[in-house]
Scaffold this active site. Structure first.
Site, PDB file in Angstrom:
ATOM      1  N   SER A   1      43.417  34.892  43.365  1.00  0.00           N
ATOM      2  CA  SER A   1      45.023  33.475  43.893  1.00  0.00           C
ATOM      3  C   SER A   1      46.328  34.187  44.101  1.00  0.00           C
ATOM      4  O   SER A   1      46.270  35.432  44.494  1.00  0.00           O
ATOM      5  CB  SER A   1      45.022  33.643  41.900  1.00  0.00           C
ATOM      6  OG  SER A   1      46.449  32.808  41.840  1.00  0.00           O
TER       7      SER A   1
ATOM      8  N   GLU B   1      48.495  34.034  43.019  1.00  0.00           N
ATOM      9  CA  GLU B   1      49.424  34.523  42.251  1.00  0.00           C
ATOM     10  C   GLU B   1      50.066  35.763  42.196  1.00  0.00           C
ATOM     11  O   GLU B   1      50.775  37.209  42.240  1.00  0.00           O
ATOM     12  CB  GLU B   1      49.495  34.245  40.468  1.00  0.00           C
ATOM     13  CG  GLU B   1      49.732  32.702  40.371  1.00  0.00           C
ATOM     14  CD  GLU B   1      51.382  32.138  40.227  1.00  0.00           C
ATOM     15  OE1 GLU B   1      52.158  33.518  39.352  1.00  0.00           O
ATOM     16  OE2 GLU B   1      52.143  31.471  41.592  1.00  0.00           O
TER      17      GLU B   1
ATOM     18  N   TYR C   1      48.910  36.561  34.299  1.00  0.00           N
ATOM     19  CA  TYR C   1      48.273  36.258  34.865  1.00  0.00           C
ATOM     20  C   TYR C   1      47.819  36.424  36.245  1.00  0.00           C
ATOM     21  O   TYR C   1      47.369  36.777  36.134  1.00  0.00           O
ATOM     22  CB  TYR C   1      48.292  34.516  34.673  1.00  0.00           C
ATOM     23  CG  TYR C   1      47.492  34.160  36.010  1.00  0.00           C
ATOM     24  CD1 TYR C   1      46.191  33.664  35.381  1.00  0.00           C
ATOM     25  CD2 TYR C   1      47.691  33.799  37.187  1.00  0.00           C
ATOM     26  CE1 TYR C   1      45.461  33.313  36.189  1.00  0.00           C
ATOM     27  CE2 TYR C   1      47.233  32.746  38.510  1.00  0.00           C
ATOM     28  CZ  TYR C   1      45.801  32.682  37.959  1.00  0.00           C
ATOM     29  OH  TYR C   1      45.080  32.007  38.506  1.00  0.00           O
TER      30      TYR C   1
HETATM   31  P1  NAP Z   1      40.861  25.812  34.927  1.00  0.00           P
HETATM   32  O1  NAP Z   1      40.179  24.172  35.405  1.00  0.00           O
HETATM   33  O2  NAP Z   1      41.981  26.021  34.317  1.00  0.00           O
HETATM   34  O3  NAP Z   1      39.185  25.919  34.217  1.00  0.00           O
HETATM   35  C1  NAP Z   1      39.250  27.018  33.990  1.00  0.00           C
HETATM   36  C2  NAP Z   1      37.344  27.375  33.262  1.00  0.00           C
HETATM   37  O4  NAP Z   1      37.594  28.821  32.236  1.00  0.00           O
HETATM   38  C3  NAP Z   1      37.520  26.121  32.628  1.00  0.00           C
HETATM   39  O5  NAP Z   1      35.929  25.897  32.364  1.00  0.00           O
HETATM   40  C4  NAP Z   1      37.492  26.475  31.128  1.00  0.00           C
HETATM   41  O6  NAP Z   1      36.860  26.036  29.973  1.00  0.00           O
HETATM   42  C5  NAP Z   1      37.219  28.673  31.795  1.00  0.00           C
HETATM   43  N1  NAP Z   1      37.585  29.580  30.741  1.00  0.00           N
HETATM   44  C6  NAP Z   1      38.454  29.780  30.143  1.00  0.00           C
HETATM   45  N2  NAP Z   1      38.043  30.386  28.944  1.00  0.00           N
HETATM   46  C7  NAP Z   1      36.995  30.994  29.192  1.00  0.00           C
HETATM   47  C8  NAP Z   1      36.121  31.830  28.199  1.00  0.00           C
HETATM   48  N3  NAP Z   1      37.215  32.863  27.690  1.00  0.00           N
HETATM   49  N4  NAP Z   1      35.167  32.021  28.020  1.00  0.00           N
HETATM   50  C9  NAP Z   1      34.387  30.881  29.229  1.00  0.00           C
HETATM   51  N5  NAP Z   1      34.845  30.060  29.586  1.00  0.00           N
HETATM   52  C10 NAP Z   1      36.070  30.198  29.677  1.00  0.00           C
HETATM   53  O7  NAP Z   1      41.119  26.106  36.209  1.00  0.00           O
HETATM   54  P2  NAP Z   1      40.911  25.767  38.017  1.00  0.00           P
HETATM   55  O8  NAP Z   1      42.433  25.169  38.303  1.00  0.00           O
HETATM   56  O9  NAP Z   1      39.299  25.310  38.298  1.00  0.00           O
HETATM   57  O10 NAP Z   1      40.548  27.653  38.793  1.00  0.00           O
HETATM   58  C11 NAP Z   1      39.548  28.488  38.862  1.00  0.00           C
HETATM   59  C12 NAP Z   1      39.719  29.939  38.688  1.00  0.00           C
HETATM   60  O11 NAP Z   1      40.643  29.306  40.119  1.00  0.00           O
HETATM   61  C13 NAP Z   1      40.479  30.363  38.138  1.00  0.00           C
HETATM   62  O12 NAP Z   1      40.194  31.709  37.645  1.00  0.00           O
HETATM   63  C14 NAP Z   1      41.857  30.447  38.362  1.00  0.00           C
HETATM   64  O13 NAP Z   1      42.554  31.200  37.907  1.00  0.00           O
HETATM   65  C15 NAP Z   1      41.455  30.229  39.878  1.00  0.00           C
HETATM   66  N6  NAP Z   1      43.377  30.213  40.541  1.00  0.00           N
HETATM   67  C16 NAP Z   1      43.226  28.955  40.799  1.00  0.00           C
HETATM   68  C17 NAP Z   1      44.000  28.187  41.609  1.00  0.00           C
HETATM   69  C18 NAP Z   1      44.187  26.913  41.426  1.00  0.00           C
HETATM   70  O14 NAP Z   1      45.172  25.996  42.514  1.00  0.00           O
HETATM   71  N7  NAP Z   1      43.184  25.456  41.166  1.00  0.00           N
HETATM   72  C19 NAP Z   1      44.192  28.490  42.243  1.00  0.00           C
HETATM   73  C20 NAP Z   1      43.991  30.250  43.102  1.00  0.00           C
HETATM   74  C21 NAP Z   1      42.898  30.672  41.742  1.00  0.00           C
HETATM   75  P3  NAP Z   1      36.909  25.264  29.064  1.00  0.00           P
HETATM   76  O15 NAP Z   1      36.977  24.485  29.009  1.00  0.00           O
HETATM   77  O16 NAP Z   1      36.254  25.187  27.761  1.00  0.00           O
HETATM   78  O17 NAP Z   1      38.482  25.492  28.404  1.00  0.00           O
HETATM   79  O1  F7E Z   2      53.790  25.586  38.297  1.00  0.00           O
HETATM   80  C1  F7E Z   2      56.860  25.184  38.066  1.00  0.00           C
HETATM   81  C2  F7E Z   2      56.865  26.698  37.553  1.00  0.00           C
HETATM   82  O2  F7E Z   2      51.985  25.686  35.915  1.00  0.00           O
HETATM   83  C3  F7E Z   2      54.085  25.571  39.381  1.00  0.00           C
HETATM   84  C4  F7E Z   2      47.469  27.884  38.545  1.00  0.00           C
HETATM   85  O3  F7E Z   2      46.372  27.110  38.971  1.00  0.00           O
HETATM   86  O4  F7E Z   2      48.823  28.182  40.686  1.00  0.00           O
HETATM   87  C5  F7E Z   2      48.062  27.588  39.654  1.00  0.00           C
HETATM   88  O5  F7E Z   2      50.191  28.380  39.060  1.00  0.00           O
HETATM   89  C6  F7E Z   2      55.498  26.051  39.729  1.00  0.00           C
HETATM   90  C7  F7E Z   2      56.201  27.386  39.405  1.00  0.00           C
HETATM   91  O6  F7E Z   2      51.047  26.254  38.412  1.00  0.00           O
HETATM   92  C8  F7E Z   2      57.719  22.762  35.867  1.00  0.00           C
HETATM   93  O7  F7E Z   2      57.613  27.224  37.479  1.00  0.00           O
HETATM   94  C9  F7E Z   2      58.878  23.634  36.799  1.00  0.00           C
HETATM   95  O8  F7E Z   2      56.979  27.800  40.123  1.00  0.00           O
HETATM   96  O9  F7E Z   2      51.493  24.103  37.640  1.00  0.00           O
HETATM   97  P1  F7E Z   2      51.754  24.974  37.887  1.00  0.00           P
HETATM   98  P2  F7E Z   2      51.362  28.272  39.085  1.00  0.00           P
HETATM   99  O10 F7E Z   2      52.033  28.533  38.118  1.00  0.00           O
HETATM  100  O11 F7E Z   2      51.654  27.754  40.392  1.00  0.00           O
HETATM  101  C10 F7E Z   2      47.687  29.251  41.423  1.00  0.00           C
HETATM  102  C11 F7E Z   2      48.314  29.237  42.081  1.00  0.00           C
HETATM  103  C12 F7E Z   2      47.264  30.229  40.127  1.00  0.00           C
HETATM  104  O12 F7E Z   2      46.052  30.384  40.713  1.00  0.00           O
HETATM  105  C13 F7E Z   2      47.253  29.418  38.699  1.00  0.00           C
HETATM  106  O13 F7E Z   2      45.690  29.283  38.425  1.00  0.00           O
HETATM  107  O14 F7E Z   2      55.776  24.487  38.573  1.00  0.00           O
HETATM  108  N1  F7E Z   2      57.189  23.829  37.268  1.00  0.00           N
HETATM  109  N2  F7E Z   2      58.829  22.241  36.156  1.00  0.00           N
HETATM  110  C14 F7E Z   2      56.435  23.859  36.330  1.00  0.00           C
HETATM  111  N3  F7E Z   2      55.081  24.182  36.468  1.00  0.00           N
HETATM  112  C15 F7E Z   2      55.270  23.608  35.037  1.00  0.00           C
HETATM  113  N4  F7E Z   2      53.347  23.880  35.074  1.00  0.00           N
HETATM  114  N5  F7E Z   2      55.509  22.844  33.671  1.00  0.00           N
HETATM  115  C16 F7E Z   2      56.543  22.542  34.040  1.00  0.00           C
HETATM  116  O15 F7E Z   2      57.120  21.710  33.849  1.00  0.00           O
END
Ligand code: NAP
Ligand code: F7E
Length: 333
Positions: A128, A130, A152
């Site tokens: 990520s 992050e 995270y």
């Molecule tokens: P998501 O919608 O939160 O999905 C997370 C998945 O992990 C869900 O299927 C969840 O199952 C499963 N999971 C969580 N805890 C588990 C456990 N203890 N045992 C088995 N399964 C578990 O995340 P996403 O946005 O699709 O992201 C996919 C991956 O990419 C994650 O690793 C995330 O950290 C990474 N990532 C995401 C982003 C982004 O912007 N979306 C960016 C960079 C990296 P349940 O449905 O049962 O909760």
């Molecule tokens: O926040 C600001 C918050 O929770 C984005 C995950 O998929 O992308 C995601 O992480 C920004 C942050 O995503 C609210 O402070 C303001 O600066 O949508 P987010 P994230 O933290 O960037 C990365 C790449 C991953 O890997 C992660 O799994 O938005 N913000 N106000 C807020 N964020 C939330 N959630 N809620 C608010 O009310």
């Protein structure tokens, strides 16, 4: 011969798009799901509901080595996409310990299971942006040092290090994507983009009157999840394993996202958005902007969906969802 893929996190946003992509390409698709999901499919399998009959689902948890080992051993996948994680940054501050267990131990368990039962399997690890956290250079690419700002982020840096070490020590094929934020109508409601678009739809339909948010000045490089799972797939098809940044190369503030989302339904965000300290984070990642030059050069990957279209797509889907809920018709996405 039909290829077999195993996806952890198949019920999540990315898992659902990736499963669809692999089914379209003729794969036999297996998914790890929590046991409770099989007991409550209507709620917990909703993202994969439309094609669930084409999937092979296995109960298991990222917290249990024996359960993961058994599933990987039984499936014997050609490709494993490790997407399962506690992915909500805010929650990782509230419970760092369980985030570490799921994201660090879970990744370790997956890698060790593959090493012991099917070492030739190609693995994708979901890294990520992050991991860059308090960024050391802008834009960020594969050479930018990591400085995570949340439990995270730390868990993903450790997962990345574990993946690289298994690759170097045991010669396994493990590619790491360093994916910047990617969104869609299937995004969880706790993430800021979906929180905004779902509230805009409610406000427009008279079901809510304010949208409380935290830091409006944070900048993110937001892309479309459908494009990003294509990049994951391409990484796994390469001759050698490597690490790739996946991003759009455009950055916008949360405020700009609000402005655009409210404007899409002819509203002014300033009339509805309130700043609530409850949503601030103890340590913030202020700016993310990715350089996906390596993915373009080596994977021939480019994003197809830009910021304006992404916001529009999410607003349209949330407006439609409310219309369907009101008329009692089925909710598609
Ligand atoms: P998501 O919608 O939160 O999905 C997370 C998945 O992990 C869900 O299927 C969840 O199952 C499963 N999971 C969580 N805890 C588990 C456990 N203890 N045992 C088995 N399964 C578990 O995340 P996403 O946005 O699709 O992201 C996919 C991956 O990419 C994650 O690793 C995330 O950290 C990474 N990532 C995401 C982003 C982004 O912007 N979306 C960016 C960079 C990296 P349940 O449905 O049962 O909760
Ligand atoms: O926040 C600001 C918050 O929770 C984005 C995950 O998929 O992308 C995601 O992480 C920004 C942050 O995503 C609210 O402070 C303001 O600066 O949508 P987010 P994230 O933290 O960037 C990365 C790449 C991953 O890997 C992660 O799994 O938005 N913000 N106000 C807020 N964020 C939330 N959630 N809620 C608010 O009310």
């Amino acid at each position: 011969m039909t290829k077999r893929a195993l996806i952890t996190g198949i019920t999540g946003q990315d898992g659902s798009y990736l499963a669809e992509l692999l089914l379209k390409r003729g794969y036999e698709v297996h998914g790890l799901v929590r046991r409770v999901a099989l007991e409550d499919p209507a709620n917990r399998l909703s993202r994969i509901d439309d094609f669930r009959d084409q999937l092979h689902l296995h109960a298991g948890s990222l917290e249990s080595f024996p359960s993961l080992f058994a599933v990987v051993n039984a499936v014997q996948p050609d490709e494993l996409y490790h997407l399962g994680a506690q992915s909500f940054v805010s929650y990782s501050f509230e419970d760092a310990f369980s985030t570490f267990r799921t994201n660090i131990d879970g990744t370790h368990f997956v890698l060790e299971s593959v090493k012991q039962t099917c070492p030739g399997c190609r693995v994708y690890f979901a890294g990520s942006s992050e991991m860059f956290g308090h960024v050391k250079a802008t834009p960020q690419d594969e050479n930018t040092p990591f400085h995570p700002r949340s439990p995270y982020g730390i868990s993903k840096v450790t997962g990345f290090d574990l993946s690289r070490n298994y690759r170097e020590a045991y010669g396994m094929f493990i590619s790491c994507g360093i994916l910047f934020n990617h969104e869609s109508p299937r995004r969880g409601f706790e993430f800021v983009t979906r929180k905004i678009t779902s509230h805009v739809a409610k406000i427009k339909h008279g079901l809510a009157d304010t949208l409380p948010l935290g830091n409006l000045e944070a900048k993110r490089d937001w892309g479309f999840a459908g494009d990003y799972v294509e990049a994951m797939y391409l990484m796994v098809q390469q001759e050698t394993a490597s690490d790739f940044v996946v991003a759009t190369g455009e950055t916008h503030t949360v405020r700009e996202f609000c402005e655009q989302a409210f404007a899409a339904v002819d509203l002014d965000y300033r009339d509805y958005v309130t700043e609530n300290p409850e949503f601030y984070r103890p340590a913030e990642v202020h700016l993310l902007l990715g350089d996906a030059g390596k993915a373009k050069a080596e994977l021939n990957w480019e994003p197809t969906c830009r910021f304006d279209r992404l916001v529009e797509m999410m607003i349209d889907a949330d407006m439609e969802l409310i219309r369907q809920q009101r008329t009692g018709t089925s909710a598609g996405e």
